[in-house]
Design an enzyme around this catalytic site. Structure first.
Site, mmCIF file in Angstrom:
data_model
loop_
_atom_site.group_PDB
_atom_site.id
_atom_site.type_symbol
_atom_site.label_atom_id
_atom_site.label_comp_id
_atom_site.label_asym_id
_atom_site.label_seq_id
_atom_site.Cartn_x
_atom_site.Cartn_y
_atom_site.Cartn_z
ATOM 1 N N ARG A 163 0.736 -0.884 0.323
ATOM 2 C CA ARG A 163 0.312 -0.238 0.294
ATOM 3 C C ARG A 163 0.722 1.472 -0.059
ATOM 4 O O ARG A 163 0.541 2.272 0.622
ATOM 5 C CB ARG A 163 -0.739 0.297 1.505
ATOM 6 C CG ARG A 163 -1.649 -1.372 1.374
ATOM 7 C CD ARG A 163 -2.793 -0.979 0.188
ATOM 8 N NE ARG A 163 -3.671 -2.836 0.632
ATOM 9 C CZ ARG A 163 -3.426 -3.238 0.178
ATOM 10 N NH1 ARG A 163 -2.105 -3.952 -1.710
ATOM 11 N NH2 ARG A 163 -4.084 -4.638 -0.254
ATOM 12 N N SER A 238 -11.119 -0.424 3.289
ATOM 13 C CA SER A 238 -10.371 -0.637 4.444
ATOM 14 C C SER A 238 -9.675 0.780 5.158
ATOM 15 O O SER A 238 -9.248 1.180 4.157
ATOM 16 C CB SER A 238 -9.246 -1.541 4.118
ATOM 17 O OG SER A 238 -10.457 -3.081 3.615
ATOM 18 N N GLU A 334 -5.203 3.314 6.013
ATOM 19 C CA GLU A 334 -4.230 3.239 4.852
ATOM 20 C C GLU A 334 -5.197 4.963 4.198
ATOM 21 O O GLU A 334 -4.450 4.633 2.613
ATOM 22 C CB GLU A 334 -5.000 2.284 4.482
ATOM 23 C CG GLU A 334 -5.197 1.107 2.705
ATOM 24 C CD GLU A 334 -5.399 0.354 2.519
ATOM 25 O OE1 GLU A 334 -6.030 0.109 1.358
ATOM 26 O OE2 GLU A 334 -5.637 -0.466 2.975
#
Length: 339
Positions: A163, A238, A334
């Site tokens: 990520r 998420s 995130e």
């Protein structure tokens, strides 16, 4: 190209945060983008794409918001085995994935139903169910914000991590991605069904020899069972990254919590599902005013209607603190936090 004033960003971010853009412009071409970046009367500029991986924590965005709406898909090269596909930044990721599957192009099926647009995919190196963008990525083109020149970034240039990428680090705030080139298979597709519950879902569907479309359908079914539709309940998918910890920390952790799920990354590192950690802290399904945690997936923070970005962020900080206190593991967002 028209610059508008005092535009609500609620329809432009999946959390449904009702912040206002002082100035707003729709970017439909590379010329629009060049022109907008050269507007010296608006020194502060804010780039907005699909609005799916961000949390706006201010009521007013005091900037010229550039809404990237570049559209188009083009096959650049094709052989018997593979295809090279160029996708413009404003194309919706999931709709683009479905289109590739309709052409029987393989490689993106595990990343079905990820929210957002294609142009932001390299920034985050998006991924799901054992597959990441970098696995099919060839290059992307980006415009330098200061000079308005276009630059091609190879996979190596992008410095992809979990990520993570060049665009979140040294390149942050310097470039706007305008298009992405990916390589996909046309036959002998490399299928990945071992991660998560894909195999179990396929079995439930009565499918023993899945096509790439079957895998996509399984992923969609799993995600829909866990993740709320942003059009119904504001969220950004998420919210937290799954933490990756050292072997030493993993040994300590798993000794204390042998029931915990984990995934080996290397001989020296393990990934722990952040959703499990959050759930063990008792947050799953909890609500604090209009800011809450989804009832089916503790990794997802939700806006029940009128939560402010600041309230959502305070909830995130509270969760981070509790996870650290209980497990000694640091989890981090995130999503991009816009202050």
């Amino acid at each position: 190209m028209e610059v508008k004033k005092d535009i609500s960003l609620k329809p432009y971010n999946t959390f449904g945060i009702d912040a206002k853009a002082r100035f707003f412009v729709e970017i439909n071409s590379l010329e629009d983008l060049k022109e907008a970046l050269q507007l010296n009367d608006y020194p502060n500029k804010f780039v907005l794409s699909g609005g799916s991986n961000m949390l706006i924590t201010t009521n007013n965005v005091d900037a010229l918001v550039l809404h990237i709406n570049l559209k188009g898909k083009e096959v650049l090269e094709e052989s018997d085995d593979n295809v090279l596909l160029k996708v413009m930044a404003g194309e919706n990721w999931h709709q683009m994935v479905l289109w590739t599957l309709d052409q029987n192009y393989g490689g993106l099926e595990n990343m079905s139903l990820i929210p957002g647009n294609t142009g932001t995919a390299p920034i985050q190196n998006i991924g799901a169910y054992g597959v990441e963008l970098k696995d099919n990525f060839v290059s992307c083109e980006a415009m330098h914000i200061e000079t308005q020149t276009l630059k091609t970034f190879s996979k190596e240039d992008c410095q992809f991590g979990y990520r993570d990428s060049f665009f979140k680090n040294e390149g942050k705030g310097k470039y706007i991605i305008t298009s992405v080139i990916i390589q996909l298979s046309k036959k002998n597709h490399k299928k990945n069904t071992s991660y998560g519950a894909i195999d179990a879902e396929l079995e439930k569907m009565g499918i023993l020899d899945p096509t790439i479309k079957d895998i996509s359908n399984a992923v969609i079914a799993i995600r829909q069972s866990k993740l709320p539709d942003p059009a119904v309940l504001g969220n950004s998918g998420s919210f937290f990254k799954n933490p990756i910890i050292s072997l030493e920390d993993y040994t300590r952790f798993i000794t204390l919590h042998p029931e915990a799920p984990s995934y080996k990354i290397t001989d020296e590192s393990y990934k722990i599902p952040a959703g499990w950690l959050i759930e063990q802290c008792g947050f799953k399904g909890k609500r604090f005013g209009d800011a809450g945690i989804h009832k089916n997936q503790a990794l997802v923070l939700v806006n029940h209607g009128n939560a402010t970005g600041e309230e959502m962020l305070n909830l995130a900080y509270r969760i981070i603190e509790e996870v650290d206190k209980k497990f000694g593991i640091n989890i981090s967002p995130e999503v991009n936090i816009i202050k």
